[in-house]
Design an enzyme around this catalytic site. Structure first.
Site, short mmCIF file in Angstrom:
data_model
loop_
_atom_site.label_atom_id
_atom_site.label_comp_id
_atom_site.label_asym_id
_atom_site.label_seq_id
_atom_site.Cartn_x
_atom_site.Cartn_y
_atom_site.Cartn_z
N HIS A 1 0.88 -1.18 0.00
CA HIS A 1 0.00 0.00 0.00
C HIS A 1 0.91 1.23 0.00
CE1 HIS A 1 -3.57 -2.40 1.35
NE2 HIS A 1 -2.63 -3.15 1.91
N PHE A 2 0.91 2.00 -1.06
CA PHE A 2 1.82 3.15 -1.16
C PHE A 2 1.10 4.50 -1.00
CE2 PHE A 2 5.69 1.05 -3.53
CZ PHE A 2 6.00 0.36 -2.37
N ARG A 3 -0.22 4.47 -0.74
CA ARG A 3 -0.96 5.62 -0.21
C ARG A 3 -1.13 6.81 -1.14
NH1 ARG A 3 -2.84 2.18 3.35
NH2 ARG A 3 -1.61 1.86 5.21
N HIS B 1 -2.71 -12.66 2.67
CA HIS B 1 -2.27 -12.72 4.08
C HIS B 1 -3.10 -13.68 4.95
CE1 HIS B 1 -5.34 -9.65 3.99
NE2 HIS B 1 -4.53 -8.62 3.85
N ASN C 1 -6.69 0.81 -2.19
CA ASN C 1 -7.39 1.59 -1.15
C ASN C 1 -6.71 2.94 -0.89
OD1 ASN C 1 -5.24 0.12 -0.02
ND2 ASN C 1 -6.17 0.07 1.99
N HIS D 1 1.62 3.53 8.39
CA HIS D 1 0.89 4.58 9.12
C HIS D 1 1.94 5.29 9.97
CE1 HIS D 1 -2.96 2.80 8.00
NE2 HIS D 1 -2.51 1.62 8.40
N HIS E 1 -8.98 -9.81 0.34
CA HIS E 1 -8.83 -9.69 1.81
C HIS E 1 -10.03 -10.41 2.41
CE1 HIS E 1 -7.75 -7.29 5.55
NE2 HIS E 1 -8.82 -7.97 5.89
N ASP F 1 2.45 -6.99 2.50
CA ASP F 1 1.34 -6.15 2.97
C ASP F 1 1.88 -4.88 3.60
OD1 ASP F 1 -1.15 -5.15 3.48
OD2 ASP F 1 -1.60 -6.48 5.15
O1 DOR Z 1 -3.77 -4.01 8.36
C1 DOR Z 1 -4.06 -3.70 7.23
N1 DOR Z 1 -3.78 -2.48 6.74
N2 DOR Z 1 -4.69 -4.59 6.44
C2 DOR Z 1 -5.20 -4.23 5.25
O2 DOR Z 1 -5.76 -5.07 4.60
C3 DOR Z 1 -5.12 -2.85 4.79
C4 DOR Z 1 -3.94 -2.20 5.35
C5 DOR Z 1 -3.90 -0.71 5.12
O3 DOR Z 1 -4.14 -0.26 3.99
O4 DOR Z 1 -3.59 0.02 6.07
#
Ligand code: DOR
Length: 447
Positions: free
Chosen positions: A64-66, A234, A96, A309, A181, A305
């Site tokens: 996830h590179f946001r 996962h 996402n 954050h 997921h 994964d």
């Molecule tokens: O813990 C998680 N964080 N699981 C996920 O499936 C999404 C991910 C996120 O995008 O922070």
């Protein structure tokens, strides 16, 4: 007449489909042109790999590179910088973001934003929604698309498909393997009150084994009735691993280094919300059964994964804390340490991180060290001992749950299409390109 090469990787131990062999690799136009004993006089530039193992480039198929929308946590440049520093040559990025990757426009914008700005090669998953469910077969084949991702249980962001009808629609529409997921949203909702304020150990009690197992059971049933091929991301429970071992005709399986390494409750007590993730880290018995799945071949692939954050966000009081932890930079050293500890062979690590990605997602020209393939390599020193520390982490998050961990086995070089994207911690020029897929379209005309 002896062919000449632009670049030669000399003196390393190559690990590929032939096993482990002392061999040099001749590269021209970004592709492997010869494997064997090659004299340095035949090459423009020589990369000295003596004492090192030359592995097929590690492909991390879950990050996830946001970007766009949450660039304070990560962006395509910083996330991919972390990737190449950790020996990763290509990533598949999750949808996402904000806005999510659910349209052709959003996908094209990500591809444009990544090209020659990301340090590694890349593809992006398209998120399934009620709105796009009927034309996902077009979206999944667009240039730069890794396939379709479903959040059957909600996590970071708003993407969620929880009803049987939409899941059936998605499964009947798409042609490629669907990544999912798997946690049962209705059960997660029913159990929200089990979360204890300030106590992250209640995370795995809330999101329990049954929520994961019932979800995977349902997905397998729907996959069978629609003829879809599914990929369970996962996997965190031994119960799912056993179930999946009876369903290998429809399902492939991903596990993460963190589910193989951390366990409840001890690592929650040590690391608190830093190990809070979805699906949760579970107890040692489940961890052992995940390793059983890896040993027995039920597990197809490793993904990090990588879900960054900030420490500030993680510092809030549970359950106001976000789930996820950075991981793209630590996948290779953590797993090489497990190789050195005898938990898996180097050949198995190679299959889980390269050939498996090609097999599952139909990647063109990546995933093996073979003539005609892209010259993507993860070059590692299996003897190097290092301590992983937060100050090594290039993610904007700036931390890792593995901080303080001593490992043996370290990425020395990341070579992508013949270019040194990273060598001994120094970065090359960012030159990331979209990964190509045999199931993409128009067939064979993606660049
Ligand atoms: O813990 C998680 N964080 N699981 C996920 O499936 C999404 C991910 C996120 O995008 O922070």
């Amino acid at each position: 007449m002896a062919e000449s090469f632009e670049i030669l990787i000399k003196g390393g131990t190559v690990v590929n489909q032939a096993g482990e062999l002392a061999a040099d690799i001749g590269i021209s136009d970004g592709q492997i042109r010869a494997i064997g004993e090659i004299d340095a006089s035949r090459a423009g530039e020589t990369i000295d790999a003596s004492g090192l193992y030359v592995l097929p480039g590690v492909i991390d198929t879950q990050v996830h590179f946001r970007e766009p929308g949450m660039e304070h946590k990560e962006d395509l440049e910083t996330g991919s910088r972390a990737a190449v520093l950790g020996g990763v040559t290509a990533v598949f990025e999750m949808p996402n973001t904000s806005p999510p990757t659910t349209t052709a426009e959003a996908l094209a914008a990500k591809v444009a934003a990544g090209t020659n700005r990301m340090h590694c090669d890349f593809a992006f998953f398209v998120g399934a929604t009620h709105e796009n469910a009927t034309h996902l077969d077009e979206l999944e084949r667009l240039p730069g698309a890794a396939g379709v991702k479903i959040f059957a249980g909600s996590s970071t962001g708003d993407l969620l498909v929880e009803d049987d009808e939409t899941l059936t629609q998605v499964f009947s529409t798409i042609r490629r393997r669907c990544s999912i997921h798997s946690e049962l949203e209705s059960r997660l909702r029913d159990r929200l009150s089990l979360r204890r304020v300030g106590d992250p150990t209640s995370h795995y009690e809330w999101r329990d084994v049954t929520a994961a197992l019932q979800s995977t059971e349902r997905l397998l049933r729907l996959a069978r009735t629609t003829g879809a091929r599914i990929h369970i991301l996962h996997v965190s429970t031994g119960d799912e691993m056993e179930l999946l071992s009876y369903n290998k005709d429809v399902a492939t399986v991903e596990v993460t280094p963190q589910h193989l390494t951390f366990a409840a409750p001890e690592d929650y007590e040590r690391l608190g919300t830093r190990v809070q993730q979805n699906p949760p880290i579970r107890n040692r018995a489940h961890q052992e059964r995940i390793w059983w799945g890896l040993d027995q071949g039920v597990v197809d692939i490793l993904g990090s994964d990588h879900a960054p954050h900030t420490l500030e966000e993680k510092g809030a009081t549970y359950p106001a804390t976000p789930s996820g932890m950075p991981g793209v930079q630590t996948l290779v050293p953590i797993m090489l340490d497990h190789v050195n500890a005898g938990r898996l062979s180097l050949g198995r690590f190679v299959d889980l991180t390269s050939a498996a990605a090609q097999r599952l997602f139909g990647i063109v020209r990546k995933g093996r060290i073979a003539v005609g393939y892209d010259a993507d390599f993860t070059i590692v020193d299996m003897r190097a001992q290092r301590v992983i520390e937060d100050d090594w982490i290039a993610s904007k998050a700036g931390w890792t749950p593995f901080a303080g961990r001593k490992v043996q086995g370290w990425p020395i070089g990341t070579v992508i299409r013949g270019r040194r994207a990273m060598w001994e911690g120094e970065l090359g020029q960012a030159a990331g390109q979209p990964v190509r897929f045999g199931e993409g379209y128009p067939q064979g005309a993606q660049g």
